[in-house]
Design a protein around this motif. Sequence first.
Motif, PDB file in Angstrom:
ATOM      1  N   ALA A 165       0.900  -1.364  -0.267  1.00 42.90           N
ATOM      2  CA  ALA A 165      -0.011   0.395  -0.336  1.00 42.90           C
ATOM      3  C   ALA A 165       0.822   1.275  -0.184  1.00 42.90           C
ATOM      4  O   ALA A 165       2.000   1.497   0.025  1.00 42.90           O
ATOM      5  CB  ALA A 165      -1.519  -0.136   1.367  1.00 42.90           C
ATOM      6  N   GLU A 166       0.489   2.636  -0.332  1.00 40.54           N
ATOM      7  CA  GLU A 166       0.911   3.317  -0.609  1.00 40.54           C
ATOM      8  C   GLU A 166       1.474   3.803   0.904  1.00 40.54           C
ATOM      9  O   GLU A 166       0.809   4.115   1.828  1.00 40.54           O
ATOM     10  CB  GLU A 166       0.326   4.966  -1.428  1.00 40.54           C
ATOM     11  CG  GLU A 166       0.783   6.112  -1.020  1.00 40.54           C
ATOM     12  CD  GLU A 166       2.431   6.677  -1.979  1.00 40.54           C
ATOM     13  OE1 GLU A 166       3.200   5.496  -1.280  1.00 40.54           O
ATOM     14  OE2 GLU A 166       1.846   7.192  -3.347  1.00 40.54           O
ATOM     15  N   TRP A 167       2.624   4.902   1.103  1.00 42.16           N
ATOM     16  CA  TRP A 167       2.648   5.562   2.397  1.00 42.16           C
ATOM     17  C   TRP A 167       1.148   6.369   3.082  1.00 42.16           C
ATOM     18  O   TRP A 167       1.011   7.008   2.609  1.00 42.16           O
ATOM     19  CB  TRP A 167       3.765   6.588   2.150  1.00 42.16           C
ATOM     20  CG  TRP A 167       4.782   7.439   3.324  1.00 42.16           C
ATOM     21  CD1 TRP A 167       4.391   7.458   4.299  1.00 42.16           C
ATOM     22  CD2 TRP A 167       6.045   7.784   3.449  1.00 42.16           C
ATOM     23  NE1 TRP A 167       5.056   7.877   4.860  1.00 42.16           N
ATOM     24  CE2 TRP A 167       6.076   8.239   4.591  1.00 42.16           C
ATOM     25  CE3 TRP A 167       6.824   7.319   2.246  1.00 42.16           C
ATOM     26  CZ2 TRP A 167       7.321   8.887   4.990  1.00 42.16           C
ATOM     27  CZ3 TRP A 167       8.235   8.132   2.510  1.00 42.16           C
ATOM     28  CH2 TRP A 167       8.279   8.734   4.167  1.00 42.16           C
TER      29      TRP A 167
ATOM     30  N   TYR B  51      -2.476  14.459   6.585  1.00 43.48           N
ATOM     31  CA  TYR B  51      -1.702  14.771   4.692  1.00 43.48           C
ATOM     32  C   TYR B  51      -2.807  14.283   3.237  1.00 43.48           C
ATOM     33  O   TYR B  51      -2.864  15.243   2.305  1.00 43.48           O
ATOM     34  CB  TYR B  51      -0.873  15.068   4.459  1.00 43.48           C
ATOM     35  CG  TYR B  51       0.069  16.083   5.269  1.00 43.48           C
ATOM     36  CD1 TYR B  51      -0.547  17.350   5.799  1.00 43.48           C
ATOM     37  CD2 TYR B  51       1.547  15.721   5.991  1.00 43.48           C
ATOM     38  CE1 TYR B  51       0.190  18.181   6.946  1.00 43.48           C
ATOM     39  CE2 TYR B  51       2.010  17.259   6.657  1.00 43.48           C
ATOM     40  CZ  TYR B  51       0.992  17.923   7.414  1.00 43.48           C
ATOM     41  OH  TYR B  51       1.756  18.970   7.826  1.00 43.48           O
ATOM     42  N   GLU B  52      -3.624  13.597   3.731  1.00 43.69           N
ATOM     43  CA  GLU B  52      -4.571  12.902   2.531  1.00 43.69           C
ATOM     44  C   GLU B  52      -5.219  13.801   1.769  1.00 43.69           C
ATOM     45  O   GLU B  52      -6.531  14.655   2.800  1.00 43.69           O
ATOM     46  CB  GLU B  52      -4.929  12.086   3.408  1.00 43.69           C
ATOM     47  CG  GLU B  52      -6.180  11.319   2.516  1.00 43.69           C
ATOM     48  CD  GLU B  52      -5.760   9.082   1.843  1.00 43.69           C
ATOM     49  OE1 GLU B  52      -6.427   9.245   0.869  1.00 43.69           O
ATOM     50  OE2 GLU B  52      -4.486   9.578   2.472  1.00 43.69           O
TER      51      GLU B  52
ATOM     52  N   VAL C  50       4.598  13.070   7.877  1.00 39.47           N
ATOM     53  CA  VAL C  50       3.119  13.428   7.718  1.00 39.47           C
ATOM     54  C   VAL C  50       2.556  12.955   9.269  1.00 39.47           C
ATOM     55  O   VAL C  50       3.295  12.403   9.901  1.00 39.47           O
ATOM     56  CB  VAL C  50       2.584  12.514   6.644  1.00 39.47           C
ATOM     57  CG1 VAL C  50       2.632  12.592   5.506  1.00 39.47           C
ATOM     58  CG2 VAL C  50       2.695  10.715   7.401  1.00 39.47           C
ATOM     59  N   PRO C  51       2.089  13.671   9.725  1.00 45.12           N
ATOM     60  CA  PRO C  51       1.122  14.421  10.759  1.00 45.12           C
ATOM     61  C   PRO C  51       0.506  12.865  10.970  1.00 45.12           C
ATOM     62  O   PRO C  51      -0.666  12.665  10.152  1.00 45.12           O
ATOM     63  CB  PRO C  51       0.523  15.628  11.468  1.00 45.12           C
ATOM     64  CG  PRO C  51       0.736  15.803   9.761  1.00 45.12           C
ATOM     65  CD  PRO C  51       1.725  15.281   9.028  1.00 45.12           C
ATOM     66  N   ALA C  52       0.452  12.094  12.049  1.00 45.52           N
ATOM     67  CA  ALA C  52      -0.640  11.071  12.403  1.00 45.52           C
ATOM     68  C   ALA C  52      -0.651   9.918  11.458  1.00 45.52           C
ATOM     69  O   ALA C  52      -1.781   9.224  10.638  1.00 45.52           O
ATOM     70  CB  ALA C  52      -2.165  11.150  12.267  1.00 45.52           C
ATOM     71  N   GLY C  53       0.385   9.813  10.555  1.00 40.59           N
ATOM     72  CA  GLY C  53       0.785   8.236   9.405  1.00 40.59           C
ATOM     73  C   GLY C  53       1.312   8.217   9.774  1.00 40.59           C
ATOM     74  O   GLY C  53       2.296   8.087  11.009  1.00 40.59           O
TER      75      GLY C  53
END
Length: 214
Positions: free
Chosen positions: A98-100, A105-106, A127-130
């Motif tokens: 799956a993608e990063w 930032y989705e 990324v925050p929360a990723g």
Amino acid sequence: MTSVKAGSGEPAFVAPELADGAQIWLLRHGETEWSASGQHTSTTDLPLTDAGERQARGLRELIGDLSPALVLSSPRERAVATARLAGLRVDETTEDLAEWNYGAYEGRTTSHIRDDVPDWSIWTHGVPAGETAEQVAARADRVLTRAAAAAPDGPVVLVGHGHFSRVLGARWIGLPVAGGANLLLSTAATAILSAQYGQPVLDRWNLPNPTAES
């Protein structure tokens, strides 16, 4: 498999020994509405656009008469559809491809993110929360280890996404995740990981889709 420090927080991937000419193909999915607009797309499950479907069919020309020993795909619709339209039979879908995960930032573009965080790049800021770079590296290393194990039986094809495929390329040659910043991979383009004299190499990179100039 042993590992050494990559100098950026995650251990370097040490590629298993492969015969010269062994091939691991990376296929990035075709265009979606968000890839066309530059919006970061990870967990959002978008379909291919009409152009993306044409691109996926165009991959047949790049793949040719390839007879893969193993085809793995991200479970996202855009990747599975790309594999199907490219004439590939997917042996398994896996979240490891799956993608990063872009977290907060989705759906946002780089320029939009930089309104809040000047000079932002996923390669330098995360990324925050990723997902963290270390988490993405761990997934990439698992995929590459599995692909390398199957490669002696024939070409392996990994169908996935832009940023994560760039991470796969970087990790294959022993670079940290941030090394993917220098490996541009266009929509519905391909790349080939291989070996020469026992060393992992990027045999081909960012082979353009045949529909790019149509």
